[in-house]
Structure formats: structure tokens, C-alpha cells
Scaffold this motif. Structure first.
Motif, PDB file in Angstrom:
ATOM      1  N   ILE A   1      37.029   2.609  61.497  1.00 28.00           N
ATOM      2  CA  ILE A   1      37.654   1.301  61.557  1.00 28.00           C
ATOM      3  C   ILE A   1      38.995   1.539  60.939  1.00 28.00           C
ATOM      4  O   ILE A   1      39.971   1.622  61.192  1.00 28.00           O
ATOM      5  N   GLU A   2      39.518   2.467  59.376  1.00 26.26           N
ATOM      6  CA  GLU A   2      40.534   3.082  59.630  1.00 26.26           C
ATOM      7  C   GLU A   2      41.377   4.206  60.133  1.00 26.26           C
ATOM      8  O   GLU A   2      42.602   4.119  60.525  1.00 26.26           O
ATOM      9  N   LYS A   3      40.746   4.555  61.252  1.00 25.38           N
ATOM     10  CA  LYS A   3      41.100   5.214  62.880  1.00 25.38           C
ATOM     11  C   LYS A   3      41.979   4.427  63.380  1.00 25.38           C
ATOM     12  O   LYS A   3      42.794   4.240  64.700  1.00 25.38           O
ATOM     13  N   ILE A   4      40.860   3.254  63.690  1.00 24.73           N
ATOM     14  CA  ILE A   4      41.539   1.834  64.145  1.00 24.73           C
ATOM     15  C   ILE A   4      42.497   1.773  63.810  1.00 24.73           C
ATOM     16  O   ILE A   4      43.878   1.151  64.526  1.00 24.73           O
ATOM     17  N   VAL A   5      42.386   0.909  63.186  1.00 18.52           N
ATOM     18  CA  VAL A   5      43.935   0.130  62.113  1.00 18.52           C
ATOM     19  C   VAL A   5      44.813   1.188  61.923  1.00 18.52           C
ATOM     20  O   VAL A   5      46.439   0.688  62.472  1.00 18.52           O
ATOM     21  N   SER A   6      45.160   2.782  62.260  1.00 18.03           N
ATOM     22  CA  SER A   6      46.705   3.209  62.328  1.00 18.03           C
ATOM     23  C   SER A   6      46.927   3.286  63.180  1.00 18.03           C
ATOM     24  O   SER A   6      48.073   3.788  63.463  1.00 18.03           O
ATOM     25  N   GLY A   7      45.824   3.398  64.097  1.00 12.93           N
ATOM     26  CA  GLY A   7      46.577   3.181  65.659  1.00 12.93           C
ATOM     27  C   GLY A   7      47.884   1.202  66.018  1.00 12.93           C
ATOM     28  O   GLY A   7      47.652   1.692  67.510  1.00 12.93           O
ATOM     29  N   ASP A   8      47.401   0.812  65.222  1.00 11.01           N
ATOM     30  CA  ASP A   8      47.468  -1.140  65.503  1.00 11.01           C
ATOM     31  C   ASP A   8      49.501  -0.594  65.787  1.00 11.01           C
ATOM     32  O   ASP A   8      49.408  -0.160  64.872  1.00 11.01           O
ATOM     33  N   PRO A   9      49.918  -1.050  66.781  1.00 11.35           N
ATOM     34  CA  PRO A   9      51.422  -1.224  66.962  1.00 11.35           C
ATOM     35  C   PRO A   9      51.818  -1.648  65.894  1.00 11.35           C
ATOM     36  O   PRO A   9      53.208  -1.343  65.461  1.00 11.35           O
ATOM     37  N   PHE A  10      51.739  -2.309  64.964  1.00 13.24           N
ATOM     38  CA  PHE A  10      51.612  -3.162  64.311  1.00 13.24           C
ATOM     39  C   PHE A  10      52.433  -2.556  63.126  1.00 13.24           C
ATOM     40  O   PHE A  10      52.925  -2.267  61.916  1.00 13.24           O
ATOM     41  N   VAL A  11      51.336  -1.087  62.513  1.00 10.65           N
ATOM     42  CA  VAL A  11      51.528  -0.236  61.626  1.00 10.65           C
ATOM     43  C   VAL A  11      51.865   0.488  62.545  1.00 10.65           C
ATOM     44  O   VAL A  11      53.376   0.882  61.751  1.00 10.65           O
ATOM     45  N   THR A  12      52.653   1.173  63.672  1.00 10.96           N
ATOM     46  CA  THR A  12      53.542   1.948  63.716  1.00 10.96           C
ATOM     47  C   THR A  12      54.641   1.704  64.240  1.00 10.96           C
ATOM     48  O   THR A  12      55.347   2.324  63.511  1.00 10.96           O
ATOM     49  N   ALA A  13      54.953   0.572  64.602  1.00  9.46           N
ATOM     50  CA  ALA A  13      56.171  -0.301  63.751  1.00  9.46           C
ATOM     51  C   ALA A  13      56.261  -0.554  62.687  1.00  9.46           C
ATOM     52  O   ALA A  13      57.711  -1.133  62.621  1.00  9.46           O
ATOM     53  N   ASP A  14      55.724  -0.074  61.514  1.00  9.80           N
ATOM     54  CA  ASP A  14      56.099  -0.596  60.391  1.00  9.80           C
ATOM     55  C   ASP A  14      56.610  -1.851  59.786  1.00  9.80           C
ATOM     56  O   ASP A  14      56.679  -2.108  59.328  1.00  9.80           O
ATOM     57  N   VAL A  15      54.949  -2.727  60.569  1.00  6.90           N
ATOM     58  CA  VAL A  15      55.140  -4.341  59.999  1.00  6.90           C
ATOM     59  C   VAL A  15      54.623  -5.314  59.525  1.00  6.90           C
ATOM     60  O   VAL A  15      54.806  -6.267  59.065  1.00  6.90           O
ATOM     61  N   CYS A  16      53.467  -4.227  59.151  1.00  7.82           N
ATOM     62  CA  CYS A  16      52.314  -4.420  58.575  1.00  7.82           C
ATOM     63  C   CYS A  16      51.389  -3.512  58.178  1.00  7.82           C
ATOM     64  O   CYS A  16      51.542  -2.397  57.858  1.00  7.82           O
ATOM     65  N   ALA A  17      51.109  -4.319  56.991  1.00  4.56           N
ATOM     66  CA  ALA A  17      49.660  -3.354  55.894  1.00  4.56           C
ATOM     67  C   ALA A  17      48.557  -3.827  55.753  1.00  4.56           C
ATOM     68  O   ALA A  17      48.480  -5.381  56.401  1.00  4.56           O
ATOM     69  N   TYR A  18      47.764  -3.272  56.176  1.00  3.76           N
ATOM     70  CA  TYR A  18      46.179  -3.920  55.964  1.00  3.76           C
ATOM     71  C   TYR A  18      45.227  -3.219  54.980  1.00  3.76           C
ATOM     72  O   TYR A  18      45.532  -3.044  54.298  1.00  3.76           O
ATOM     73  N   ARG A  19      44.083  -4.745  54.636  1.00 11.43           N
ATOM     74  CA  ARG A  19      43.824  -4.658  53.621  1.00 11.43           C
ATOM     75  C   ARG A  19      42.239  -4.827  54.210  1.00 11.43           C
ATOM     76  O   ARG A  19      42.232  -5.964  54.994  1.00 11.43           O
ATOM     77  N   VAL A  20      41.340  -3.055  54.019  1.00  7.58           N
ATOM     78  CA  VAL A  20      39.725  -3.542  54.944  1.00  7.58           C
ATOM     79  C   VAL A  20      38.963  -3.231  54.291  1.00  7.58           C
ATOM     80  O   VAL A  20      38.525  -3.175  52.804  1.00  7.58           O
ATOM     81  N   THR A  21      37.963  -4.144  54.355  1.00  5.38           N
ATOM     82  CA  THR A  21      36.769  -4.987  53.425  1.00  5.38           C
ATOM     83  C   THR A  21      36.114  -4.878  54.069  1.00  5.38           C
ATOM     84  O   THR A  21      35.525  -5.941  55.036  1.00  5.38           O
ATOM     85  N   GLU A  22      34.896  -4.143  53.770  1.00  6.96           N
ATOM     86  CA  GLU A  22      33.725  -3.913  54.830  1.00  6.96           C
ATOM     87  C   GLU A  22      32.181  -4.852  54.031  1.00  6.96           C
ATOM     88  O   GLU A  22      32.541  -5.026  52.437  1.00  6.96           O
ATOM     89  N   PHE A  23      31.157  -5.141  54.631  1.00  2.22           N
ATOM     90  CA  PHE A  23      30.306  -6.410  53.621  1.00  2.22           C
ATOM     91  C   PHE A  23      28.930  -6.011  54.862  1.00  2.22           C
ATOM     92  O   PHE A  23      29.837  -5.643  56.141  1.00  2.22           O
ATOM     93  N   VAL A  24      28.592  -6.348  54.162  1.00  2.31           N
ATOM     94  CA  VAL A  24      26.550  -6.319  54.932  1.00  2.31           C
ATOM     95  C   VAL A  24      26.464  -8.006  55.079  1.00  2.31           C
ATOM     96  O   VAL A  24      26.127  -8.717  54.640  1.00  2.31           O
ATOM     97  N   ALA A  25      26.386  -8.360  56.441  1.00  2.71           N
ATOM     98  CA  ALA A  25      26.377  -9.068  57.173  1.00  2.71           C
ATOM     99  C   ALA A  25      25.227 -10.145  57.833  1.00  2.71           C
ATOM    100  O   ALA A  25      24.564  -9.647  58.234  1.00  2.71           O
ATOM    101  N   THR A  26      24.713 -10.766  55.592  1.00  2.00           N
ATOM    102  CA  THR A  26      22.737 -10.828  56.055  1.00  2.00           C
ATOM    103  C   THR A  26      22.492 -12.053  56.549  1.00  2.00           C
ATOM    104  O   THR A  26      21.356 -12.139  56.831  1.00  2.00           O
ATOM    105  N   LYS A  27      23.858 -13.352  56.927  1.00  4.37           N
ATOM    106  CA  LYS A  27      23.420 -14.262  57.104  1.00  4.37           C
ATOM    107  C   LYS A  27      24.522 -14.403  58.050  1.00  4.37           C
ATOM    108  O   LYS A  27      25.225 -14.022  57.569  1.00  4.37           O
ATOM    109  N   THR A  28      24.330 -14.750  59.780  1.00  2.23           N
ATOM    110  CA  THR A  28      25.420 -14.741  60.449  1.00  2.23           C
ATOM    111  C   THR A  28      25.186 -16.306  61.368  1.00  2.23           C
ATOM    112  O   THR A  28      23.979 -16.827  61.164  1.00  2.23           O
ATOM    113  N   ALA A  29      25.536 -16.680  61.788  1.00  3.31           N
ATOM    114  CA  ALA A  29      25.162 -18.308  62.803  1.00  3.31           C
ATOM    115  C   ALA A  29      25.047 -17.477  64.231  1.00  3.31           C
ATOM    116  O   ALA A  29      25.004 -15.750  63.865  1.00  3.31           O
ATOM    117  N   PRO A  30      24.261 -18.111  64.843  1.00  2.47           N
ATOM    118  CA  PRO A  30      23.207 -18.020  66.120  1.00  2.47           C
ATOM    119  C   PRO A  30      24.778 -16.867  67.147  1.00  2.47           C
ATOM    120  O   PRO A  30      23.320 -16.028  67.548  1.00  2.47           O
TER     121      PRO A  30
END
Length: 98
Positions: A59-88
Motif C-alpha cells: 500500500i505504501e508503494k502504491i500511495v507513493s505513486g499517486d500523482p497527488f503525492v508526486t505533485a506534492d499536493v496531498c499527504a496520506y494517512r494509512v490505516t490498516e484494519f481487519v474487516a471482520t464484518k462486511t455488507a453482503p
């Protein structure tokens, strides 16, 4: 599963200038099956992406390639979670605690 929160760090005009490239980047990762949902925050000060990947490093590698990142117009916050319940519709992404 990951929640990717984007926060704009530049004027909206700079964000808009990189927007088309960002959308193409999103499309690439939707086609690869990594992104499940995305959109702007309200108010428009960033965005959110729901993503799946084998690990945080990928995920960190993918995020680093976002054109918003390379254009220096945004910062990311990455949150990992375990999806133990979901919609069908997301049943295939359910996880179990380890």
C-alpha cells in the motif's frame, strides 16, 4: 484492508491541476482489484480510498505513486484494519482475526 485518507496540502488550484492524472492512477488500481471505493471528503479538503492489498508495504508503494503525492499536493494517512464484518457485497473481503 486499508483506509487511505488524503489531506490536501496545497491550494485547490494545484490539486485540480493534478486531478486528471490522479483519476487515471485510481482507474489503474481499480482495474487491478486493489481499490474498492474512493471519493472526495466534504468539505473538499482531501479524499478517502478503501483498498485491499497483501500488506502495508505494498500500500505504501502504491500511495507513493499517486500523482497527488508526486505533485506534492496531498499527504496520506494509512490505516490498516481487519474487516471482520462486511455488507453482503463485500463478503469476499471479510477477514478473520489472527
Amino acid at each position: 484492508m486499508f483506509v487511505l485518507e488524503l489531506s490536501f496540502t496545497a491550494p485547490i488550484e494545484a490539486v485540480d491541476a493534478a486531478h486528471a492524472a490522479h483519476v487515471a492512477w485510481l482507474d489503474e488500481h481499480y482495474a487491478a482489484g486493489l481499490f474498492l471505493a474512493s471519493g472526495r471528503k466534504n468539505p473538499r479538503d482531501g479524499g478517502v480510498i478503501l483498498a485491499v492489498a497483501e500488506d502495508r508495504a505494498h500500500i505504501e508503494k502504491i500511495v507513493s505513486g499517486d500523482p497527488f503525492v508526486t505533485a506534492d499536493v496531498c499527504a496520506y494517512r494509512v490505516t490498516e484494519f481487519v474487516a471482520t464484518k462486511t455488507a453482503p457485497a463485500l463478503e469476499g473481503y471479510r477477514e478473520t482475526l489472527r
